[in-house]
Design an enzyme around this catalytic site. Structure first.
Site, PDB file in Angstrom:
ATOM      1  CB  SER A  33      -1.200   0.348   1.268  1.00  0.00           C
ATOM      2  OG  SER A  33      -1.901   1.206   0.964  1.00  0.00           O
TER       3      SER A  33
ATOM      4  CG  ASP B  57      -6.755  -2.496  -3.201  1.00  0.00           C
ATOM      5  OD1 ASP B  57      -6.822  -1.622  -3.089  1.00  0.00           O
ATOM      6  OD2 ASP B  57      -5.581  -2.466  -3.153  1.00  0.00           O
TER       7      ASP B  57
ATOM      8  CG  HIS C  97      -5.412  -2.257   0.291  1.00  0.00           C
ATOM      9  ND1 HIS C  97      -5.265  -1.691  -0.910  1.00  0.00           N
ATOM     10  CD2 HIS C  97      -5.222  -1.571   1.563  1.00  0.00           C
ATOM     11  CE1 HIS C  97      -4.332  -1.477  -0.226  1.00  0.00           C
ATOM     12  NE2 HIS C  97      -4.532  -1.026   0.934  1.00  0.00           N
TER      13      HIS C  97
END
Length: 344
Positions: free
Chosen positions: A190, A283, A313
């Site tokens: 991320s 996601d 995610h």
């Protein structure tokens, strides 16, 4: 959190797929032909039932929730790896890091510098603890996990500068830990993937990384791709969460199209480090991760890309939540280890 509450959570998740789906609205969650893992669907459903209104949310509450999640779902200890507290000299302060040192070393495997998730606002060394330990063990290589400064206390570019300092230190000190001299790889999930992509670009002519590991990376702060809408309500990264992170992370003067914020906006991606790119099916960042992998490939960069359709995610932070998450983390560790061994 008490051991009892942790045990009860895992007991609830030990039910059959059918029972979990039934307890989560009754129908499997299917988007774009992909089906969410039943355990993740159950956690998503529970999160929605217990959601704190955003007007009552604070950075402290978000961070506490994240740490609790890592404690409950972080997974068992990895044997054959010890950890050492370490400090790296940054521009204005010492950056705390955690070194993962495997008992069995492979002197051909490059050192990896890893950056955790969290939008630049939340997350910690615990968020990626299992993955870092598994990579160190699989590769026989040192892994340096970076506890960079977080917004809003420390807005962009301070967290990024901490990560750059840690990477530069790792290149200079790799040989001290039995890794090849003057080499290191970068990786993260991320926001950590964002930092990794930026560092690969920033250092390509001076201290180029031997590898960039990008797990559901955030590479475009201006993204309006379909996945930003298709998964705007997907746990744990929702549209509201993304907006909140951006407001905390970026100072008012910042330009989101700056390649040091949105690395996909860099025009020339030639001569960058080989990339392992992984995305999650459920996601908001799915499309931008895939697009960056394609752009790297088109620029002549060696790329390996994989998508974990059933996962949301952030799955690196909760491997013990489902068998699929643990399998994904183990696969990423295995493939990263192979790449670190083959990096020359």
């Amino acid at each position: 959190m008490s051991w009892l509450r942790k045990a009860l959570v895992h007991l609830a998740l030990s039910r059959s797929d059918e029972a979990l789906v039934k307890a989560s609205g009754g129908q499997p969650r299917v988007v774009r032909g992909m089906t969410l893992d039943p355990r993740m669907q159950f956690l998503e459903y529970q999160a929605r039932q217990r959601a704190i209104p955003w007007e009552q949310m604070s950075v402290e509450k978000l961070r506490a929730q994240t740490e609790m999640g890592a404690e409950v779902f972080g997974g068992p200890r990895v044997s054959g790896v010890r950890t050492v507290k370490n400090y790296v000299t940054g521009r204005s302060h010492s950056v705390p890091t955690r070194l993962y040192l495997p008992t069995v070393r492979d002197n051909s495997a490059a050192m990896l510098v890893y950056f955790h998730f969290g939008g630049g606002v939340i997350g910690s060394l615990e968020s990626c603890h299992r993955l870092c330990a598994l990579i160190a063990k699989e590769a026989g290589a040192p892994v340096l996990s970076v506890d960079y400064r977080l917004a809003p206390e420390f807005k962009f570019p301070l967290g990024l500068e901490d990560c750059m300092a840690a990477y530069s230190w790792a290149v200079d000190n790799a040989a001290r830990y039995g890794a090849p001299v003057g080499k290191a790889a970068v990786g993260g999930d991320s926001m950590g993937g964002n930092f990794s992509a930026i560092i690969a670009q920033e250092f390509r002519k001076t201290k180029p990384p031997v590898l960039q590991l990008l797990i559901y990376p955030g590479v475009d702060f201006l993204s309006e791709t379909p996945s930003m809408h298709d998964f705007a309500d997907a746990w744990p990264l929702t549209a509201e969460t993304v907006d909140y992170f951006m407001k905390q992370y970026l100072p008012e003067s910042a330009d989101p199209s700056d390649p040091r914020i949105s690395p996909i906006r860099t025009q020339d991606l030639r001569d960058l480090a080989p990339a392992l790119v992984y995305t999650a099916g459920f996601d908001m960042l799915l499309d931008q991760g895939e697009a960056y992998a394609k752009r790297l490939e088109e620029a002549g960069v060696k790329v390996s890309y994989a998508r974990f359709d059933s996962l949301p995610h952030g799955f690196v932070a909760f491997p013990s939540a489902s068998r699929a998450a643990e399998a994904a983390v183990r696969r990423i560790a295995r493939e990263t280890a192979a790449a670190l061994k083959g990096a020359h």
